[in-house]
Design a protein around this motif. Structure first.
Motif, PDB file in Angstrom:
ATOM      1  N   THR A  52      -8.335  -3.254  11.347  1.00  0.00           N
ATOM      2  CA  THR A  52      -7.065  -3.376  12.077  1.00  0.00           C
ATOM      3  C   THR A  52      -6.300  -4.655  11.720  1.00  0.00           C
ATOM      4  O   THR A  52      -5.171  -4.863  12.157  1.00  0.00           O
ATOM      5  N   LYS A  56      -2.303  -2.274  11.149  1.00  0.00           N
ATOM      6  CA  LYS A  56      -1.986  -2.816  12.484  1.00  0.00           C
ATOM      7  C   LYS A  56      -1.879  -1.709  13.527  1.00  0.00           C
ATOM      8  O   LYS A  56      -2.069  -1.963  14.708  1.00  0.00           O
ATOM      9  N   LYS A  57      -1.532  -0.503  13.083  1.00  0.00           N
ATOM     10  CA  LYS A  57      -1.404   0.600  14.043  1.00  0.00           C
ATOM     11  C   LYS A  57      -2.337   1.737  13.609  1.00  0.00           C
ATOM     12  O   LYS A  57      -1.889   2.732  13.012  1.00  0.00           O
ATOM     13  N   PRO A  58      -3.636   1.592  13.890  1.00  0.00           N
ATOM     14  CA  PRO A  58      -4.614   2.578  13.388  1.00  0.00           C
ATOM     15  C   PRO A  58      -4.348   3.988  13.894  1.00  0.00           C
ATOM     16  O   PRO A  58      -4.645   4.958  13.202  1.00  0.00           O
ATOM     17  N   GLU A  59      -3.738   4.106  15.082  1.00  0.00           N
ATOM     18  CA  GLU A  59      -3.476   5.466  15.592  1.00  0.00           C
ATOM     19  C   GLU A  59      -2.467   6.186  14.687  1.00  0.00           C
ATOM     20  O   GLU A  59      -2.530   7.400  14.527  1.00  0.00           O
ATOM     21  N   GLN A  60      -1.583   5.418  14.049  1.00  0.00           N
ATOM     22  CA  GLN A  60      -0.634   6.038  13.114  1.00  0.00           C
ATOM     23  C   GLN A  60      -1.341   6.460  11.826  1.00  0.00           C
ATOM     24  O   GLN A  60      -1.024   7.499  11.254  1.00  0.00           O
ATOM     25  N   GLN A  63      -3.007   9.677  12.669  1.00  0.00           N
ATOM     26  CA  GLN A  63      -2.064  10.813  12.748  1.00  0.00           C
ATOM     27  C   GLN A  63      -1.662  11.297  11.358  1.00  0.00           C
ATOM     28  O   GLN A  63      -1.583  12.487  11.107  1.00  0.00           O
ATOM     29  N   CYS A 102     -11.158   0.511  15.924  1.00  0.00           N
ATOM     30  CA  CYS A 102     -10.892   1.941  15.860  1.00  0.00           C
ATOM     31  C   CYS A 102     -11.966   2.617  14.999  1.00  0.00           C
ATOM     32  O   CYS A 102     -12.116   2.299  13.816  1.00  0.00           O
ATOM     33  N   PHE A 147       3.945   8.154   8.957  1.00  0.00           N
ATOM     34  CA  PHE A 147       4.179   6.740   9.290  1.00  0.00           C
ATOM     35  C   PHE A 147       3.938   5.906   8.036  1.00  0.00           C
ATOM     36  O   PHE A 147       3.085   6.244   7.209  1.00  0.00           O
ATOM     37  N   THR A 149       2.050   3.262   7.013  1.00  0.00           N
ATOM     38  CA  THR A 149       0.902   2.589   7.659  1.00  0.00           C
ATOM     39  C   THR A 149       0.789   1.117   7.268  1.00  0.00           C
ATOM     40  O   THR A 149       0.308   0.307   8.054  1.00  0.00           O
TER      41      THR A 149
END
Ligand code: ADP
Ligand code: GN1
Ligand code: MG
Length: 359
Positions: A52, A56-60, A63, A102, A147, A149
């Motif tokens: 991370t 910076k945005k692991p959920e992206q 997805q 994550c 995204f 990433t």
């Protein structure tokens, strides 16, 4: 270890964990081989914690991976051809722990091999066709649904600006010892915008690209040695075909490892360059325009110099990005990349002639 066990317990794997140990040679994520008991059979998985600091945005990231793997799955002939995420017990694609880490689990791609370096021209050709096909299969994928990433991931002019900033900051006092390397990169400043200019001029389109096309990001079938599956999907984003091509060349068509200390061993293997060019274009299935093909040597040099720049930037920043095994690791990696760039400059006309054969 406790964190690891707890993370595993959050996933909907219907078997008992037996062993979990570090796995692979990636520079970014932490990867583990997880072995479970599945009704008396040993079932293997890949457990990873996404870095991370880098993503910076692991959920992206997750997805993007879900979208791309589900888009590609109907075209697959067998399960092993596409990465399969194991959902968490509450149906998500990853588990975020108390520390913000994550975690995700993939099915292990069995009866396969992953090469740190292609062992033959045919191995390399297989990687080329796989990444070319990946490009072709995603040619109609809606790029704007992805995204970014890592913003500006292969924006070389921006990478150069970051590098100059790292030289100026000199956070750990290493700049004075790498003056020659700094000069090498400054001397080539005019080159860094070549691909962006081609894009602005309308001859180099943005496509959906993999962006990390090292040969160790392709699994080959252990028996047939044919390409099976493209892995490491974290950086799928809009990008240029020639940078996907180029990153594969910098890694796989080099005659030495990325961190070889003996620079006399490092050069561009023109036969491998030729084989990858042919295989990649074959995999792309006629998607690339004449102008894109003409820019393939630029893609190779750009990815090599950018990677050298990134290793040196990280060295100057105190090794905060790439995993390193010893103090000078990033500097050794930088040296191989700069040596390879110098060799490409020597072989430039031959590289150009090779790609022209395939237009
Ligand atoms: P990194 O981003 O750190 O490079 P990768 O996703 O490439 O991480 O994984 C590291 C290594 O783990 C790969 O080079 C490969 O050897 C192995 N690996 C990853 N996913 C799988 C999988 N699904 N099946 C088998 N091996 C895998
Ligand atoms: C990293 O994750 P891995 O080892 O496949 C890096 C690439 C570099 C490569 C250099 C997200 O790739 O961009 O080219 O190291 N990945 C990221 O070996 O930065
Ligand atoms: Mg990898």
């Amino acid at each position: 270890m406790k964190n690891l066990e707890f993370a595993i317990s959050r996933f909907a794997i219907c078997s008992e964990p037996l062993e979990c140990s570090p796995y692979g040679n990636g520079h970014i994520n932490s990867t583990f081989l997880l072995v479970c008991d599945d009704n008396g059979n040993r079932r293997r998985y890949i457990l990873q914690s996404v870095n991370t600091n880098v993503f910076k945005k692991p959920e992206q990231v997750m997805q993007n991976i879900e979208k791309v793997t589900e888009y590609l799955r109907p075209g697959a002939k067998e399960h092993r051809e596409i990465m399969t995420l194991i959902p968490t017990k509450d149906g998500k694609s990853c588990y975020v722990d108390e520390d913000g880490k994550c975690w995700r689990i993939y099915d292990f791609i069995e009866d396969s091999i992953c090469l740190e370096h292609p062992e033959s021209t045919e191995d390399f050709r297989q990687c080329a066709v796989a990444f070319g096909k990946f490009q072709r299969d995603l040619s109609r994928f809606p790029a704007d649904s992805l995204f970014e990433t890592i913003p500006d991931f292969h924006n070389t002019p921006k990478r150069f600006a970051d590098f100059l900033q790292a030289v100026e900051n000199d956070a750990v006092g290493r700049a004075a010892f790498v003056k020659e390397e700094i000069q090498f990169l400054k001397d080539r400043v005019d080159f860094y915008s070549v691909l962006y200019n081609a894009n602005k001029a309308g001859v180099l389109p943005l496509r959906v690209t993999h962006n990390d096309t090292k040969s160790n990001n392709v699994m080959l079938d252990a028996k047939t040695r044919k390409a099976l599956c493209v892995i490491d999907l974290d950086t799928i984003m809009p990008g240029f075909s020639v940078t996907d091509f180029g990153d594969a060349i910098r890694f796989g068509a080099s005659t030495a490892a990325e961190d070889e200390k003996d620079l006399s061993k490092v050069s561009l293997d023109l036969e491998m360059f030729d084989i990858y060019t042919k295989g990649y274009l074959e995999g792309c299935g006629g998607q690339l325009s004449r102008e894109e093909i003409m820019l393939m040597p630029e893609g190779a040099k750009m990815m090599t110099i950018e990677c050298g720049m990134r290793f040196l930037t990280d060295y100057l920043n105190g090794d905060t990005y790439f995993k390193t095994a010893y103090a000078e690791h990033n500097l050794d990696r930088c040296h191989t990349q700069l040596k390879l760039v110098a060799d490409m400059e020597e072989k430039w006309d031959e590289m150009k002639k090779i790609v022209e054969k395939y237009i």
